[in-house]
Design a protein around this motif. Structure first.
Motif, PDB file in Angstrom:
ATOM      1  N   MET A  80       6.777  -2.975  -3.028  1.00 33.40           N
ATOM      2  CA  MET A  80       7.107  -1.601  -2.658  1.00 33.40           C
ATOM      3  C   MET A  80       6.787  -0.708  -3.849  1.00 33.40           C
ATOM      4  O   MET A  80       7.053  -1.060  -4.987  1.00 33.40           O
ATOM      5  N   PHE A  81       6.170   0.408  -3.578  1.00 36.27           N
ATOM      6  CA  PHE A  81       5.874   1.366  -4.645  1.00 36.27           C
ATOM      7  C   PHE A  81       6.277   2.750  -4.156  1.00 36.27           C
ATOM      8  O   PHE A  81       6.062   3.112  -2.996  1.00 36.27           O
ATOM      9  N   LYS A  82       6.888   3.519  -5.047  1.00 37.79           N
ATOM     10  CA  LYS A  82       7.410   4.831  -4.667  1.00 37.79           C
ATOM     11  C   LYS A  82       7.172   5.806  -5.817  1.00 37.79           C
ATOM     12  O   LYS A  82       7.501   5.529  -6.960  1.00 37.79           O
ATOM     13  N   ASP A 127       1.368  10.138  -6.937  1.00 40.77           N
ATOM     14  CA  ASP A 127       2.415  10.120  -5.914  1.00 40.77           C
ATOM     15  C   ASP A 127       2.064   9.206  -4.742  1.00 40.77           C
ATOM     16  O   ASP A 127       2.009   9.633  -3.595  1.00 40.77           O
ATOM     17  N   PHE A 128       1.860   7.917  -5.056  1.00 41.40           N
ATOM     18  CA  PHE A 128       1.592   6.925  -4.006  1.00 41.40           C
ATOM     19  C   PHE A 128       2.912   6.307  -3.567  1.00 41.40           C
ATOM     20  O   PHE A 128       3.785   6.022  -4.385  1.00 41.40           O
ATOM     21  N   ASN A 129       3.030   6.057  -2.274  1.00 41.67           N
ATOM     22  CA  ASN A 129       4.220   5.441  -1.714  1.00 41.67           C
ATOM     23  C   ASN A 129       3.806   4.412  -0.674  1.00 41.67           C
ATOM     24  O   ASN A 129       2.756   4.563  -0.028  1.00 41.67           O
ATOM     25  N   GLY A 130       4.636   3.400  -0.491  1.00 45.44           N
ATOM     26  CA  GLY A 130       4.349   2.427   0.543  1.00 45.44           C
ATOM     27  C   GLY A 130       5.095   1.138   0.321  1.00 45.44           C
ATOM     28  O   GLY A 130       5.682   0.900  -0.748  1.00 45.44           O
ATOM     29  N   ALA A 131       5.081   0.288   1.334  1.00 47.61           N
ATOM     30  CA  ALA A 131       5.711  -1.024   1.274  1.00 47.61           C
ATOM     31  C   ALA A 131       4.835  -1.998   2.042  1.00 47.61           C
ATOM     32  O   ALA A 131       4.417  -1.719   3.167  1.00 47.61           O
ATOM     33  N   ILE A 409      10.302   2.249   3.476  1.00 42.72           N
ATOM     34  CA  ILE A 409      10.564   1.991   2.065  1.00 42.72           C
ATOM     35  C   ILE A 409      12.069   1.893   1.823  1.00 42.72           C
ATOM     36  O   ILE A 409      12.543   1.007   1.090  1.00 42.72           O
ATOM     37  N   ALA A 410      12.803   2.806   2.439  1.00 48.12           N
ATOM     38  CA  ALA A 410      14.257   2.782   2.263  1.00 48.12           C
ATOM     39  C   ALA A 410      14.852   1.488   2.805  1.00 48.12           C
ATOM     40  O   ALA A 410      15.745   0.881   2.181  1.00 48.12           O
TER      41      ALA A 410
END
Length: 1463
Positions: A80-82, A127-131, A409-410
């Motif tokens: 996971m990256f946030k 600002d990369f996000n994902g899981a 992600i949460a």
């Protein structure tokens, strides 16, 4: 491997299928398993197996159950990256550093300091996000430079090259620092480049990878050897590599497996590492479509069965590949613009307002929306769609898909538990890692000593593959021992032999020290491989360093044993067993210590040029302060301390003490006074004229000699051995530490380097095709988005923007009307075991003007081989068949009239794009074309390829120069600039490019074909739309057998009709025809066809039609009168030799001017060595010791050539390899122009820097300062000697394969000419047999010139310690007793009136010493200049002769007892 009965096997005999026990699964069942399970995502893998597969499902479940019963715990993690942001220095564009820039640096100091203090940072990704959950696959899409590699590296924890990483990265709750420290091998980054030891074969490469990752607990309790062999065989089966087991892996310059097979070796190596999460960066580069699909199937299988996690960047992903992924993320200029299910991505961007043309794959569409020149806006959305990267990111963050991702992600964070994950990972890791000799949290599977064991075995395998170096090193030792032993043959046991004994002992250490320096060149090419395998957690680099030392020892021991035995007994050293073995021990150990010392230097230096510069200075230190050139009592205090830090000083003292201890050196021939008048005088009133003598004795004790002359003592021998053990341990430890901590600099993204004054003001100016206003808006209605007209209505405008267009002025230049055809082409090579292998089998076809012909087939089918054969670039093996131009045999001008774009983008790194094109145009277009017209044509090519924005950029190296797409454009441009009038060959021009860049390149080829160019092109992974741009297809299967040649047809229908008509499955409407035909013929590593499509082809009407058509073409065209081809095209080269030499030399000067690291390393070595030598022999007066100092100062100025040649040769060999691989094959220029340019480029710099060296050491030593003397010395040393060693070093590179071998050969040859020069063995003592070598050695004449110049007429005055002291008989003064003798002996008495302790000095003028070493100033002064010029001319002649004999001429060895082969 034995097959396993899968149906009747008992539960307890079955183990789980994972990377550690795949070896127990039958290969055929494995292939079926791969194809069955790899099409299902992790989410539905268990539910969607059909009823026909129930047995396979049952087997799999039972195997997994058995795995659990044995208590073997596997492990897997998601990620996971946030808020992930990566920062790097803003160096997207920078100006080129040249010698001129460095010279001007003092005048721009303020500006430079300001730039260093205020280095701006930029966001590489923002600002990369994902899981990505365990068992899932994420597809990463984006154009080159968008940030895909940065993202993948960061996820894998390879962030050392970046200036900052912000945000959170979690592996099921475990932070990245913990993961990389304790489980480094579980999270890997696989780069797109293939880094392997080229001399290892495929079997050895894969076996090593399996061995270092073999777990301690193995399912079924199989042995380690069985595990390694079975994992190797499984991986080789999956990737189709079993037939290459005994083939070297190779690289761009060393022949080995094909490019596609090398890529498969890289993939198999990563999979052998059993990582749980892998970032795959463009790993399908160089693979054909079928193999790329099989590779993705394999990844899918591992995620399904083992719950591994895969993040994969693929630039040209077909629809079948795309459908295998769970999720996809799209990156646009460092911004994340989508992350989510792969099935929803297309709809997301279509809802945004973008149009997907017909038959464009989903991956192509998702990439195209980030390319302003390749995307299409739906009607009515022109003012609504986002256009820039920031606008895309803003749209993404306001979308419901973004909110879904954040919710996921949460949920991921809430379900992740770090303690539980760590416990789970530790339990699994503890099972596979040995408990002995291992740190608790070590990320390595093997203990350090087990790693060392495996690495030592690999080291011996590497040695076996590099026979040239081994043979050269052993041969050099044997030859040198014979030469030196015979040169010092039977040294007399009297005092007259003492100097020779010291010389032979010192030389025995000198030779192997020079070899140790030569070996440094071997350590740099392997760094990339060691660095990669360190990242894979295969082993400690320190273990590799120790293994390298261990594996090199046997060869060194053999070489030194032969050297020691031959040298010791031939030269008549102390023939006692104890003395011999002490000699042998210290020679071995000193060599080992010095080798470790130079390896330590190499481990802490970044380039071989810097290492050789440092090593050159170190050589000066160890030679000067070894105690032979300057005895310790005579050393100046400011540098004397260096002798105590010098391992050779301790080795030399021990060798001297060992040799002279217990000896009585008879000196009756050197008693003074002597003569007839003194025959009856008692020995009591005489003394030996030698150091260590005692008045009244006719001999000298060896212990006294070494004590008085050198301050050496026999009692120091074993003390010295202990000190050397300490040195060896320290150097080896530092070498291991340096190797462990020194990593290659990572990449911060592609950095464009421009000439000063040509740096664009805006980054956006570099790629004008990214301008917002280039986005295409179709004129058609909304309804066209589902029809074919959507693409056709807008493609022309898109192409105009993507690659420019073929200028109208170029159309006429490309109009051609000649047909190239080939028939019954066969190609056979002989393997090392003597067996013949046929690579091409009865291939036929043709290309007509204005046609674009594709050459396809799986990796290893013979595509590149056929292309090389047709282009007349094959120089080994047997070729049969016919090749015609207009029905007539090829003439000598065929190469001139064709262009060949190689798969490897090899160019001169220091040239700009425009310079590279101008060079090709100048030398490959006919001489009758005016220069202005050639350069105007270059501008046309630049415009056509859309390279205006980076035309002044330096080619550079990957990461610091042009990116992949720009390099490929340059490769094409270089061939277009040569204006091929017949045919253009291209070898995989789209390899490594993203789908948009590949589309742009193929459209460029299409435009060239439309303009009249005839093109034959291999291609690997074409999309359906890209494939349709070709007119004809030549399809090969393994063995180089044709399975189709003919038209492709509109929408590939003609091709599809042929295969369907021959019984192939129906090609679905949404299926890629290129992938369809490869699947039909069974292309791929594990695929198999239901029939032999080669037999189908030769029995088909299409084959007969093609054969008839070719025969008709031959008959029709051969009957026509020959076309008028300019006589210029029948010449081998386009322009005169003078023009070639001028152009190549100018380019070479430019290369050197733009290589500041190389030039600075050279000048630093010159200056440092000059100052060091000058101040070591500071103000050497004309005493006896001072004369020797003046001698050895000259000697050191001679041997500085060795490190300078070591520094020069790797660069020259790199330049030579580029010529061999690319420019020679295209007949760009004659090889002699290259040799001349190397000579003319090296000499000015070397003469200039030799002048600086001359100033740094000549005057501090206090040589003769008259204009005549100083000027003569300058002329001989700086002009003649510098020219000699420069031409000598270049000559050596003509007959050696690599830099390491060149350095060894240089060491041997230089040692030989030094040996016979009279330095170590005075000319009177040289055996009669070797007298000719004394006269042949060029160093003899340089030493005569230089020594005669600095010593002639020097008035000698003995220092107090140098007088020979004797007592006169009672009643005599010194003069009365020995005055007449002193006059006859040309010496003088210092105290003639004394009646005791008469002080006699044996020299009054330095010419007396010159006479002893056969130097006559007046007779040799100018004669030697002529001889030196002759040697220089000989070297120059050998540079040309050697290059021709060893690199150009094709020699055929006679075969005895075999069949004659015809070509």
């Amino acid at each position: 491997m034995a097959s396993i009965d899968l149906e009747n096997q008992r539960d307890e005999d079955i183990t789980a299928v994972d990377a550690s026990n795949l070896h127990q699964l039958d290969f055929h069942q494995l292939e079926s398993l791969v194809h069955t399970l790899s099409n299902r995502s992790a989410a539905n893998a268990a539910d969607n197996l059909s009823a026909a597969d129930f047995k396979l499902e049952d087997i799999l479940r039972r195997r997994l159950r058995m795995h659990d019963q044995e208590g073997i715990k596997s492990r897997s993690v998601g990620v996971m990256f946030k808020g992930l942001t990566v920062k790097g220095i803003d160096t997207s564009t920078t100006s080129l550093l040249t010698i001129g820039e460095i010279l001007m640096a003092p005048f721009r100091m303020r500006e430079t300091m300001r730039e260093m203090r205020h280095q701006s940072l930029r966001n590489l990704i923002q600002d990369f996000n994902g899981a990505v959950h365990k068992g899932e696959m994420l597809l990463v899409l984006g154009r080159p430079g968008a940030g895909c590699s940065t993202f993948l590296r960061t996820i894998a924890g390879e962030t050392d090259a970046y200036k900052g990483v912000e945000g959170v990265i979690s592996y099921d709750g475990v932070d990245q620092s913990t993961m990389k420290a304790r489980f480094k091998g579980d999270v890997l980054y696989s780069s797109e480049t293939d880094e392997h030891f080229p001399t290892l074969n495929v079997n050895e490469t894969l076996s090593f990878a399996a061995d270092v990752k073999a777990p301690k607990v193995r399912a079924g309790n199989v042995s380690r050897k069985e595990y390694v062999e079975d994992v190797r065989d499984v991986l080789a089966t999956v990737f189709g590599l079993k037939h290459t087991y005994q083939t070297p892996v190779g690289n761009d310059f060393i022949r080995g497996v094909s490019g596609g097979e090398r890529k498969r070796v890289s993939l198999a190596e990563v999979m052998a590492g059993r990582a749980t999460l892998v970032s795959w960066d463009n790993s399908t580069r160089g693979l054909d479509a079928s193999t790329a699909l099989e590779y993705t199937h394999t990844i899918r299988t591992s995620t399904n069965l083992l719950k591994n996690t895969a993040l994969v960047a693929i630039y040209q992903a077909g629809e079948n590949i795309y459908n295998l992924f769970d999720k996809v993320t799209v990156i646009y200029s460092g911004r994340q613009v989508y992350f989510g299910p792969a099935t929803k991505a297309k709809a997301y961007f279509e809802r945004m307002g973008y149009l997907c043309p017909s038959r464009q794959t989903t991956a192509e569409f998702l990439t195209a929306v980030t390319d302003p020149a390749g995307r299409f806006i739906r009607s009515g959305y022109e003012s609504k769609v986002p256009l820039t990267a920031d606008e895309f990111a803003a749209y993404w963050k306001s979308s419901p898909e973004y909110q879904e991702m954040m919710n996921e992600i949460a949920e991921y964070e809430s379900t992740s538990n770090q303690p539980e994950t760590l416990k789970y990972l530790n339990e699994s890791a503890s099972q596979e890692r040995p408990k002995r000799a291992k740190r608790k949290n070590s990320p390595y599977v093997l203990s350090f000593f087990d790693q060392l064991r495996v690495l030592v075995r690999r080291g011996f395998q590497r040695q076996k593959g590099d026979r040239a170096y081994l043979i050269t090193s052993v041969f050099a030792s044997v030859v040198q021992s014979l030469i030196i032993g015979s040169l010092f043959y039977n040294i007399p046991s009297t005092y007259t032999g003492s100097f020779s004994r010291g010389g032979v002992l010192f030389f025995s250490l000198l030779f192997f020290t020079l070899n140790a320096v030569a070996e440094m060149a071997m350590l740099y090419p392997q760094r990339a491989v060691v660095d990669k395998q360190k990242r894979f957690a295969f082993y400690h680099p320190a273990a590799e360093a120790l293994a390298y030392i261990i594996t090199a020892m046997p060869i060194k021991i053999i070489a030194m044993t032969v050297f020691a035995i031959v040298l010791y007994f031939l030269s008549n050293l102390n023939r006692k067993a104890g003395q011999f073995f002490i000699f042998y021990l210290f020679v071995q150990f000193t060599t080992f210590t010095m080798t470790a010392f130079f390896q330590m230097i190499s481990s802490f230096t970044g380039t071989v040029e810097i290492a050789n510069s440092v090593a050159g200075l170190v050589l000066m230190v160890v030679f000067i302060y070894a105690g032979y050139l300057i005895p310790r009592p005579l050393m100046h205090p400011w540098f004397k301390w260096l002798s105590y830090l010098n391992p050779i000083a301790y080795g030399f003292e021990s060798l001297m003490a060992n040799e002279f201890h217990g000896r009585e050196l008879d000196c009756s021939a050197a008693l003074i006074p002597q003569g007839a008048a003194f025959d009856n005088v008692s020995i009591e009133y005489k003394v030996c004229a030698a150091t260590g003598s005692t008045p009244g004795t006719s001999y000298i004790l060896g212990d006294n000699y070494i004590t008085d002359a050198f301050q050496y003592k026999w009692t120091h021998v074993w003390r010295n051995f202990g000190i050397m053990i300490g040195f060896a341990i320290f150097f080896v430890s530092m070498y291991a530490i340096g190797t462990e901590i020194k990593s290659l600099n990572g990449t911060q993204g592609d950095v464009l380097i421009f000439r000063r004054g040509h740096v664009p003001e805006n980054l956006e100016d570099i790629q004008s095709d990214e301008a917002v206003d280039q986005t295409v808006t179709p004129a058609a209605d909304e309804k066209t988005q589902t029809g074919e007209s959507s693409a056709s209505s807008t493609s022309d405008q898109a192409l105009e923007n993507a690659i420019g267009k073929v200028p109208s002025r170029m159309n006429s230049a490309l109009r051609m009307n000649e047909v190239f055809s080939w028939q019954h082409v066969n190609y056979t090579v002989t393997l090392p075991d003597g067996q013949d292998r046929q690579l091409l089998c009865d291939v036929q076809g043709y290309t007509k003007p204005g046609t674009l012909t594709a050459l396809m087939g799986e990796s290893g089918a013979g595509k590149t081989t056929l292309l090389n054969t047709l282009a007349q670039r094959i120089n080994v093996g047997v070729i049969t068949g016919d090749m015609f131009v207009d029905g007539k045999p090829l003439n000598s001008g065929f190469k001139r009239r064709t262009g060949y774009v190689q798969q490897q983008d090899l160019h001169v790194p220091e040239s700009t794009v425009r310079e590279a094109l101008q060079f090709a145009a100048l030398l490959r277009q006919p001489a009758s074309v005016p220069l202005a017209e050639k350069y105007e044509y270059v501008e046309t090519v630049i415009e056509m390829l859309g390279m205006e924005s980076f035309a002044e950029a330096i080619v550079g190296i990957p990461g610091q120069g042009l990116n992949v797409e720009q390099r490929k454009k340059l490769s094409i441009g270089v061939e277009l600039a040569s204006k091929p009038s017949l045919l253009l060959f291209l070898d995989e021009p789209t390899s490594g490019l993203d789908s948009q860049s590949a589309w742009a390149v193929v459209q460029l080829l299409r435009r060239l074909a439309n303009a009249g160019q005839s093109i034959l092109c291999t291609i690997h992974q074409p999309s359906a739309t890209l494939f349709e741009q070709f007119d004809k297809l030549l399809l090969l299967k393994k063995g180089g057998k044709t399975v189709y040649f003919g038209d492709i047809g509109r929408n590939s229908q003609t091709l599809i009709d042929y295969f369907e008509g021959q019984g192939a499955p129906k090609c679905e409407a949404d299926e890629n025809p290129a992938e369809y035909i490869l699947n039909c013929i069974g292309a791929g590593a594990t695929a198999a066809a239901d029939r032999d499509w080669y037999e189908v082809w030769i029995n088909s009407p299409n084959y007969k039609q093609v054969t008839t058509e070719i025969d008709d073409l031959h008959a029709e065209l051969s009957a026509l009168p020959p076309q008028m081809v300019s006589k210029e095209y029948t010449n081998t080269f386009a322009v005169s030799w003078f023009t070639q030499a001028q152009a190549v030399t100018l380019r070479m000067y430019r290369q050197y001017w733009r290589s500041p690291t190389y030039i600075i390393a050279k000048v630093v070595l010159y200056i440092a060595a000059g100052l060091f030598t000058g101040f070591s022999f500071w103000h050497s007066n004309f005493t006896i010791a001072g004369v020797q100092n003046l001698l050895f100062g000259v000697f050191l100025s001679i041997i500085i050539a060795f490190p300078l040649m070591n520094q020069m040769q790797p660069r020259i060999i790199t330049i030579r390899e580029l010529f061999d691989v690319r420019e020679s094959a295209s007949n760009t220029y004659h090889w002699s122009a290259l040799v001349l340019s190397l000579l003319l480029a090296e000499l000015p710099y070397n003469i200039l820097f030799a002048t600086i060296y001359y100033c740094c050491y000549y005057f501090p030593i206090d040589y003769m300062r008259t204009a005549e003397r100083a000027g003569y010395y300058y002329f001989v040393y700086c002009i003649l000697y510098t020219s000699f060693w420069t031409t000598f070093g270049i000559g050596v590179t003509t007959f050696v394969p690599d830099a390491a071998t060149a350095n060894i050969a240089t060491s041997l040859l230089l040692s030989m000419v030094l040996s016979f020069s009279g330095i170590f063995q005075p000319p009177p003592f040289i055996p009669h047999f070797w007298k000719f070598m004394y006269r042949v050695s060029p160093i003899t004449y340089f030493l005569q010139s230089l020594l005669g110049d600095v010593l002639h007429n020097g008035q000698v005055h003995c220092a107090p310690s140098e007088f020979n002291i004797f007592n006169p008989p009672p009643g005599y003064t010194c003069y009365e007793y020995a005055g007449e003798f002193s006059i006859q002996a040309d010496g003088y008495l210092n105290n003639p009136n004394s009646t005791a302790n008469c002080e006699f000095c044996k020299w009054t003028v330095a010419d007396q010493y010159l006479a002893q070493v056969d130097i006559d100033y007046s007779g040799q002064h100018w004669r030697n200049v002529g001889l030196e010029c002759a040697y220089i001319l000989f070297n120059i002649a050998f540079c040309f002769f050697g290059f021709y004999v060893f690199r150009v001429a094709k020699w055929k060895m006679p075969k005895f007892g075999g069949k004659k082969q015809k070509k």
